[in-house]
Design a protein around this motif. Structure first.
Motif, PDB file in Angstrom:
ATOM      1  N   ALA A   1      -6.139  11.875  -3.997  1.00  0.00           N
ATOM      2  CA  ALA A   1      -5.034  12.745  -3.568  1.00  0.00           C
ATOM      3  C   ALA A   1      -4.631  12.418  -2.136  1.00  0.00           C
ATOM      4  O   ALA A   1      -5.436  11.934  -1.337  1.00  0.00           O
ATOM      5  N   ASP A   2      -3.396  12.674  -1.815  1.00  0.00           N
ATOM      6  CA  ASP A   2      -2.886  12.482  -0.462  1.00  0.00           C
ATOM      7  C   ASP A   2      -2.697  13.860   0.144  1.00  0.00           C
ATOM      8  O   ASP A   2      -1.653  14.481  -0.040  1.00  0.00           O
ATOM      9  N   GLY A   3      -3.747  14.347   0.793  1.00  0.00           N
ATOM     10  CA  GLY A   3      -3.711  15.709   1.319  1.00  0.00           C
ATOM     11  C   GLY A   3      -3.625  16.685   0.165  1.00  0.00           C
ATOM     12  O   GLY A   3      -4.456  16.683  -0.727  1.00  0.00           O
ATOM     13  N   GLY A   4      -2.588  17.484   0.133  1.00  0.00           N
ATOM     14  CA  GLY A   4      -2.406  18.462  -0.936  1.00  0.00           C
ATOM     15  C   GLY A   4      -1.603  17.939  -2.116  1.00  0.00           C
ATOM     16  O   GLY A   4      -1.343  18.666  -3.064  1.00  0.00           O
ATOM     17  N   THR A   5      -1.215  16.666  -2.061  1.00  0.00           N
ATOM     18  CA  THR A   5      -0.428  16.075  -3.133  1.00  0.00           C
ATOM     19  C   THR A   5      -1.321  15.251  -4.037  1.00  0.00           C
ATOM     20  O   THR A   5      -1.971  14.308  -3.586  1.00  0.00           O
ATOM     21  N   LEU A   6      -1.364  15.617  -5.317  1.00  0.00           N
ATOM     22  CA  LEU A   6      -2.184  14.878  -6.270  1.00  0.00           C
ATOM     23  C   LEU A   6      -1.662  13.458  -6.455  1.00  0.00           C
ATOM     24  O   LEU A   6      -0.456  13.206  -6.350  1.00  0.00           O
ATOM     25  N   HIS A   7      -2.573  12.551  -6.733  1.00  0.00           N
ATOM     26  CA  HIS A   7      -2.216  11.186  -7.117  1.00  0.00           C
ATOM     27  C   HIS A   7      -1.426  11.292  -8.430  1.00  0.00           C
ATOM     28  O   HIS A   7      -1.673  12.203  -9.238  1.00  0.00           O
TER      29      HIS A   7
END
Length: 166
Positions: A79-85
Motif C-alpha cells: 500500500a502507498d500510505g492509505g491507498t491500497l495497491h
C-alpha cells in the motif's frame, strides 16, 4: 548468532538472529510484520509469499541470513500510505477472499505474476501461476477475477474499476 541486515518495505533493518531463523520468523517475530502468514512450514500453501529483490519467494523456506543485503517487500509494504495497491483493491472489490488467511500470499504471488507476465492475464494462466497458493475457503473463482482485475489496474496505474456483483 548471526548479524543480518536488509531493507524491508523500504526501511533498513538489522538484527542478531540464530542462523536457522527463517525469513517468515524474522518478519513476524523480530519486525512484527504479521501479514506474512505461516500455514504449512513446508512451502506447500503460499501463505508466506513475500518479494525478495522483486521476486516472489516462500519465506517459510528462506533463511533470514540468506537475505543479507536484500530488499524484502511484505503485504504491509504494498500500500502507498492509505491507498491500497491495485491488486489489494481488486481483491477487496471482487471478494477474492473469505477468511483472509491466504490473501496476503495470494496478493504477493499475483503482483509477481503481473510483473513477470504483464497486465493481460487469462484464467488458465492465473490458475496455473497460483498453483502452490492454497485457499481452503473459496472455490478460487473470485480470486481469479480479482487477479485479472488487479493486473489490468496495475497496467493503468490506477485502482480497478468496481464491477457490479454477479
Amino acid at each position: 548468532m548471526a548479524n543480518v541486515t536488509m531493507t524491508v518495505n523500504g526501511k533498513a533493518v538489522a538484527a542478531n538472529v540464530d542462523p536457522r531463523t527463517l525469513l517468515v520468523q524474522f518478519l513476524r517475530e523480530n519486525l512484527r510484520l504479521t501479514g506474512t502468514h505461516v500455514g504449512c512450514d513446508t512451502s506447500q500453501c503460499g501463505a508466506c509469499v513475500v518479494h525478495l529483490d522483486g521476486k516472489a519467494v516462500k519465506s517459510c523456506t528462506t533463511l533470514a541470513v540468506a537475505c543479507e543485503g536484500a530488499s524484502v517487500t511484505t503485504i504491509e509494504g504494498l500500500a502507498d500510505g492509505g491507498t491500497l495497491h491495485p491488486m489489494q483493491e481488486a481483491f477487496r472489490e471482487h471478494h477474492g477472499l473469505q477468511c483472509g488467511f491466504c490473501t496476503p500470499g495470494m496478493i504477493m504471488a499475483a503482483v509477481d505474476m503481473v510483473n513477470r507476465r504483464g497486465n493481460t492475464l487469462d484464467e488458465k494462466t492465473i490458475r496455473e501461476d497460483l498453483d502452490g497458493n492454497i485457499c481452503r475457503c473459496t472455490g478460487y473463482h473470485n480470486i481469479v477475477k480479482a487477479v485479472a482485475a488487479g493486473a489490468e489496474a496495475m497496467g493503468k496505474g490506477a485502482a480497478p474499476v468496481r464491477q457490479a456483483a454477479e
